[in-house]
Write an enzyme that holds these catalytic residues in place. Structure first.
Site, PDB file in Angstrom:
ATOM      1  N   THR A  37       8.348 -28.922 -17.048  1.00 47.37           N
ATOM      2  CA  THR A  37       9.503 -28.232 -16.465  1.00 47.37           C
ATOM      3  C   THR A  37       9.117 -26.999 -15.662  1.00 47.37           C
ATOM      4  O   THR A  37       9.950 -26.404 -14.995  1.00 47.37           O
ATOM      5  CB  THR A  37      10.500 -27.814 -17.558  1.00 47.37           C
ATOM      6  OG1 THR A  37       9.838 -26.945 -18.481  1.00 47.37           O
ATOM      7  CG2 THR A  37      11.045 -29.020 -18.287  1.00 47.37           C
ATOM      8  N   ARG A  42      12.794 -26.379 -26.583  1.00 44.65           N
ATOM      9  CA  ARG A  42      14.033 -25.915 -25.916  1.00 44.65           C
ATOM     10  C   ARG A  42      14.321 -26.699 -24.634  1.00 44.65           C
ATOM     11  O   ARG A  42      15.439 -26.671 -24.121  1.00 44.65           O
ATOM     12  CB  ARG A  42      13.961 -24.422 -25.626  1.00 44.65           C
ATOM     13  CG  ARG A  42      12.930 -24.006 -24.611  1.00 44.65           C
ATOM     14  CD  ARG A  42      12.994 -22.506 -24.346  1.00 44.65           C
ATOM     15  NE  ARG A  42      11.988 -22.084 -23.393  1.00 44.65           N
ATOM     16  CZ  ARG A  42      10.752 -21.736 -23.698  1.00 44.65           C
ATOM     17  NH1 ARG A  42      10.354 -21.780 -24.977  1.00 44.65           N
ATOM     18  NH2 ARG A  42       9.904 -21.354 -22.782  1.00 44.65           N
ATOM     19  N   ARG A  94     -12.081 -22.003 -19.224  1.00 49.24           N
ATOM     20  CA  ARG A  94     -12.857 -21.936 -17.977  1.00 49.24           C
ATOM     21  C   ARG A  94     -14.274 -21.401 -18.161  1.00 49.24           C
ATOM     22  O   ARG A  94     -15.181 -21.770 -17.434  1.00 49.24           O
ATOM     23  CB  ARG A  94     -12.126 -21.063 -16.954  1.00 49.24           C
ATOM     24  CG  ARG A  94     -10.858 -21.691 -16.411  1.00 49.24           C
ATOM     25  CD  ARG A  94     -10.133 -20.712 -15.511  1.00 49.24           C
ATOM     26  NE  ARG A  94      -8.835 -21.233 -15.106  1.00 49.24           N
ATOM     27  CZ  ARG A  94      -7.846 -20.476 -14.643  1.00 49.24           C
ATOM     28  NH1 ARG A  94      -8.023 -19.167 -14.515  1.00 49.24           N
ATOM     29  NH2 ARG A  94      -6.682 -21.022 -14.312  1.00 49.24           N
ATOM     30  N   CYS A 118      -6.343 -20.175  -9.265  1.00 44.03           N
ATOM     31  CA  CYS A 118      -5.846 -20.588  -7.949  1.00 44.03           C
ATOM     32  C   CYS A 118      -6.598 -19.924  -6.810  1.00 44.03           C
ATOM     33  O   CYS A 118      -6.935 -20.582  -5.810  1.00 44.03           O
ATOM     34  CB  CYS A 118      -4.348 -20.296  -7.843  1.00 44.03           C
ATOM     35  SG  CYS A 118      -3.880 -18.634  -8.362  1.00 44.03           S
ATOM     36  N   GLN A 128      -1.977 -12.694  -2.563  1.00 40.63           N
ATOM     37  CA  GLN A 128      -1.509 -13.776  -3.425  1.00 40.63           C
ATOM     38  C   GLN A 128       0.014 -13.777  -3.588  1.00 40.63           C
ATOM     39  O   GLN A 128       0.634 -12.748  -3.874  1.00 40.63           O
ATOM     40  CB  GLN A 128      -2.198 -13.679  -4.794  1.00 40.63           C
ATOM     41  CG  GLN A 128      -3.695 -13.929  -4.680  1.00 40.63           C
ATOM     42  CD  GLN A 128      -4.442 -13.818  -5.999  1.00 40.63           C
ATOM     43  OE1 GLN A 128      -5.490 -13.195  -6.062  1.00 40.63           O
ATOM     44  NE2 GLN A 128      -3.913 -14.423  -7.057  1.00 40.63           N
ATOM     45  N   SER A 152       4.525 -16.858  -6.571  1.00 39.20           N
ATOM     46  CA  SER A 152       4.586 -18.076  -7.381  1.00 39.20           C
ATOM     47  C   SER A 152       3.379 -18.204  -8.305  1.00 39.20           C
ATOM     48  O   SER A 152       3.431 -18.932  -9.291  1.00 39.20           O
ATOM     49  CB  SER A 152       4.697 -19.316  -6.493  1.00 39.20           C
ATOM     50  OG  SER A 152       3.609 -19.389  -5.588  1.00 39.20           O
ATOM     51  N   GLY A 153       2.311 -17.461  -7.986  1.00 38.76           N
ATOM     52  CA  GLY A 153       1.157 -17.445  -8.872  1.00 38.76           C
ATOM     53  C   GLY A 153       1.461 -16.836 -10.225  1.00 38.76           C
ATOM     54  O   GLY A 153       0.701 -17.039 -11.189  1.00 38.76           O
ATOM     55  N   HIS A 186      -1.407 -18.689  -1.082  1.00 41.85           N
ATOM     56  CA  HIS A 186      -2.354 -17.585  -1.209  1.00 41.85           C
ATOM     57  C   HIS A 186      -3.214 -17.500   0.053  1.00 41.85           C
ATOM     58  O   HIS A 186      -3.648 -18.523   0.590  1.00 41.85           O
ATOM     59  CB  HIS A 186      -3.287 -17.805  -2.405  1.00 41.85           C
ATOM     60  CG  HIS A 186      -2.644 -17.601  -3.740  1.00 41.85           C
ATOM     61  ND1 HIS A 186      -1.342 -17.184  -3.901  1.00 41.85           N
ATOM     62  CD2 HIS A 186      -3.157 -17.738  -5.000  1.00 41.85           C
ATOM     63  CE1 HIS A 186      -1.078 -17.087  -5.210  1.00 41.85           C
ATOM     64  NE2 HIS A 186      -2.167 -17.418  -5.875  1.00 41.85           N
TER      65      HIS A 186
END
Length: 340
Positions: free
Chosen positions: A11, A39, A99, A130, A157, A160-161, A243
């Site tokens: 989602t 939820r 990572r 990203c 950037q 939305s990051g 970005h």
């Protein structure tokens, strides 16, 4: 016989993009399951021309599934990724949790596809940050030709990051500056983001750099070459998606700008748009929804012996997250799992 795929965090911004890209690229999946928190149970999400109802990740049985794309953040990943991996499902994780684990491959398929083979150690593959992902796509072909010594990068950037909250804050603050009574104080960000830039992404570290800047250093070394020196300044800007990066490169040997342009034109995942005229470059607005990493403003840096400058733009929800994860799944399938 195709793959059975799970998308966890279906989602969210990245999870929805994962589903879109799986469909767009016609990933050979016999079954795709959307997972979310309790939820969001029953929430409908799109997968191509189909609609999937989200299932609860808690208690989900990953047995029999081949690949799980995770976009649920580090805390939830820490809980559920080992469960999926133990059940035989290969986790491709978009969070920062794994990572820097030396036993878990960190992969950008255009750069180090062979690293995917290391999934077998823990059944987990990490997706890079990203801002790192788009940069290393540009660095690798140039590094192969002239060996990069040092990278100086400044990032611009998009909000939305930082997720949906970042997008909403930029939208609400921008409206609030024009509509009396709808002013919005900073909540997601440390200062006003509308019509402003903020030189602060993630937490501060002891040396004065931020965690985002540290990530770019550590991940570039792991993905491309541990000998490369990297210094970064990461800035949040009032852009919704996409970005941008101003990258300065110092090489061990001379690389002419024209040769660099030709190398990048031939490199996988890159589109060069570099005309020395008004509008002869790519901006974030133009890269949204595209798979490519765009390179512009390629030019010699006359202040150092073997230097180049370039401008790098990409859709951070795609190459910076969802697209790279799906490309990892494709590479894993071709090199290792061999189904579909």
């Amino acid at each position: 016989m195709g793959y059975k795929v799970v998308v966890a965090g279906a989602t969210g911004n990245v999870g929805r993009e994962m589903l879109n890209i799986l469909a767009e690229r016609e990933f050979p999946a016999d079954e795709v399951v959307a997972l979310a928190s309790r939820r969001s149970l029953g929430t409908e999400v799109s997968y191509g021309d189909k609609t999937l109802k989200c299932k609860d990740i808690e208690g989900f049985d990953f047995s029999g599934y081949d690949i799980a794309l995770f976009a649920i953040g580090s805390d939830a990943t820490k809980q559920y990724a080992p469960i999926a991996a133990k059940a035989g499902c290969v986790v491709i994780d978009n969070s920062s949790l794994y990572r820097y684990d030396p036993e878990i491959p960190l992969v950008v398929p255009e750069v180090n596809p062979e690293a995917v083979d290391g999934y077998i150690k823990k059944n987990i593959i990490a997706n890079p940050n990203c801002s790192t992902a788009q940069m290393v796509v540009a660095l690798k072909p140039l590094h192969d030709r002239a060996k990069i010594k040092r990278v100086v990068v400044s990032t611009y950037q998009s909000v939305s990051g930082s997720g949906k909250e970042g997008i909403d804050e930029l939208w609400d603050q921008t409206k609030g500056l024009y509509v009396p009574g709808q002013e919005k104080e900073p909540k997601k960000f440390t200062k006003q983001i509308a019509f402003n830039v903020i030189p602060h992404i993630d937490v501060f570290m002891e040396d004065g750099s931020t965690k985002e800047e540290w990530k770019m250093v550590a991940e570039t070394k792991k993905i491309v070459d541990p000998a490369i020196k990297v210094t970064a300044t990461c800035v949040r800007v009032p852009v919704f998606v996409g970005h941008s990066e101003a990258i300065n490169l110092e090489f061990e040997e001379f690389l002419d700008e024209d040769e660099a342009r030709d190398i990048l034109r031939e490199a996988p995942g890159i589109l060069v748009v570099d005309k020395r005229e008004d509008g002869g470059y790519v901006t974030p607005v133009e890269c949204v929804g595209d798979y490519a990493t765009f390179i512009s403003r390629i030019r010699q840096d006359s202040t150092i012996e073997n230097g180049l400058n370039l401008w790098c733009v990409s859709d951070n929800l795609r190459k910076g997250a969802a697209l790279n994860a799906v490309q990892i799944a494709e590479t894993l399938g071709k090199r290792c799992l061999k189904k579909g």
